[in-house]
Design an enzyme around this catalytic site. Structure first.
Site, PDB file in Angstrom:
ATOM      1  N   LEU A  44       0.857  -1.185   0.000  1.00  0.00           N
ATOM      2  CA  LEU A  44       0.000   0.000   0.000  1.00  0.00           C
ATOM      3  C   LEU A  44       0.894   1.236   0.000  1.00  0.00           C
ATOM      4  O   LEU A  44       2.086   1.149   0.291  1.00  0.00           O
ATOM      5  CB  LEU A  44      -0.893   0.010   1.240  1.00  0.00           C
ATOM      6  CG  LEU A  44      -1.885  -1.155   1.358  1.00  0.00           C
ATOM      7  CD1 LEU A  44      -2.527  -1.152   2.736  1.00  0.00           C
ATOM      8  CD2 LEU A  44      -2.947  -1.074   0.268  1.00  0.00           C
ATOM      9  N   ALA A  45       0.298   2.384  -0.277  1.00  0.00           N
ATOM     10  CA  ALA A  45       1.098   3.605  -0.279  1.00  0.00           C
ATOM     11  C   ALA A  45       1.821   3.788   1.047  1.00  0.00           C
ATOM     12  O   ALA A  45       2.986   4.206   1.081  1.00  0.00           O
ATOM     13  CB  ALA A  45       0.219   4.817  -0.574  1.00  0.00           C
ATOM     14  N   GLU A  46       1.161   3.473   2.166  1.00  0.00           N
ATOM     15  CA  GLU A  46       1.812   3.597   3.468  1.00  0.00           C
ATOM     16  C   GLU A  46       1.359   2.487   4.406  1.00  0.00           C
ATOM     17  O   GLU A  46       0.195   2.069   4.381  1.00  0.00           O
ATOM     18  CB  GLU A  46       1.477   4.942   4.147  1.00  0.00           C
ATOM     19  CG  GLU A  46       1.877   6.171   3.366  1.00  0.00           C
ATOM     20  CD  GLU A  46       3.357   6.458   3.374  1.00  0.00           C
ATOM     21  OE1 GLU A  46       4.101   5.821   4.166  1.00  0.00           O
ATOM     22  OE2 GLU A  46       3.770   7.315   2.583  1.00  0.00           O
ATOM     23  N   THR A  47       2.300   2.048   5.228  1.00  0.00           N
ATOM     24  CA  THR A  47       1.987   1.250   6.406  1.00  0.00           C
ATOM     25  C   THR A  47       2.447   2.052   7.616  1.00  0.00           C
ATOM     26  O   THR A  47       3.602   2.488   7.676  1.00  0.00           O
ATOM     27  CB  THR A  47       2.704  -0.111   6.379  1.00  0.00           C
ATOM     28  OG1 THR A  47       2.199  -0.884   5.273  1.00  0.00           O
ATOM     29  CG2 THR A  47       2.464  -0.868   7.675  1.00  0.00           C
TER      30      THR A  47
END
Length: 263
Positions: A44-47
């Site tokens: 994902l774009a961020e964790t």
């Protein structure tokens, strides 16, 4: 080791829109290599990873490729998880970060408001000569820069029509590229955000970019309260305000997934 994991769509009030972020609560910090591997696996774009430290929370963010200095949507997602699922009813959260200082998130009903640093952009006398071509659209009205390039276009249609060359953007001399233009239908401004060098070709909704977008549009439009829309394929809505050297970024969030990971 089993770790809880939540996936939240941020800056939206419905699933399959906004920006998805994984949120992983920790009891202690894992090695950086393991945190990065989990983020790469999530893809994902961020964790976001957080752990409690007395009455505040330590918070870090990872793309599939790198740790980042500031992330808005994953901070919103983390606040949503804590105040909705883990500590229901909590209406203020203070996040201690490694590079962006302490970030406060307040909740009023289903609206979460991030208190982030303002990062005004300055005109760039000689932007990277490959920038305009890499964005794949008409010549921009102006180019500024803070952490990222801020590229201003004439109208929303130009921003929506951009077809960037991601390989070329990844070679530019800035962290990422944010493009923007005046909005319509009650929206003050629109944007898109590209960070292929950080493992994010196009980010659906980028809170940190609004640390630069808000002071720019506040000055240009002569007002401090602004409405914004990021016009990616998923799209997202942000309620924005300039407050001195800080910005306020408001949005909603919705839970998509709850489970556990094994590492």
């Amino acid at each position: 080791m089993r770790l809880p994991i939540y996936q939240v769509d941020a800056f939206t009030d419905r699933v399959f829109a906004g920006n998805p972020a994984a949120v992983v609560p920790l009891e202690r910090w894992l090695p950086d290599e393991q945190l990065q591997a989990i983020a790469a696996e999530n893809n994902l774009a961020e964790t976001a990873y957080f752990l409690r430290s007395d009455d505040v929370f330590e918070l870090r963010w990872f793309t599939p490729a790198v740790e980042v200095d500031l992330c808005g949507h994953a901070t919103l997602a983390t606040a949503f998880v804590i105040s909705t699922l883990l500590e229901p009813g909590r209406d203020r959260l203070d996040f201690v970060t490694r590079q962006a200082g302490t970030l406060t998130v307040t909740r009023s009903g289903d609206l979460f408001t991030l208190d982030f640093p303002s990062r005004p952009a300055e005109p760039v006398a000689a932007p990277d000569p490959g920038l305009a071509a890499a964005l794949g659209g008409p010549a921009p009205v102006s180019v500024l820069a803070a952490r990222d390039y801020l590229v201003v276009y004439e109208d929303e249609a130009a921003v929506r029509a951009l077809a960037p060359d991601m390989a070329a953007l990844a070679k530019l001399d800035r962290y990422a590229v944010c493009v923007t233009a005046p909005g319509a239908d009650g929206v003050d401004f629109v944007s898109r955000f590209f960070a292929p060098a950080q493992g994010i070709p196009e980010d659906p909704v980028t809170g940190s970019a609004h640390c630069t977008l808000i002071p720019y549009w506040a000055a240009r439009l002569g007002k401090t309260a602004l409405s914004a829309r990021q016009v990616s394929a998923r799209g997202g809505e942000l309620a924005c305000a300039l407050a001195g050297d800080r910005v306020r970024i408001g949005g909603k969030a919705v839970l998509y997934l709850e489970g556990a990971i094994t590492v």
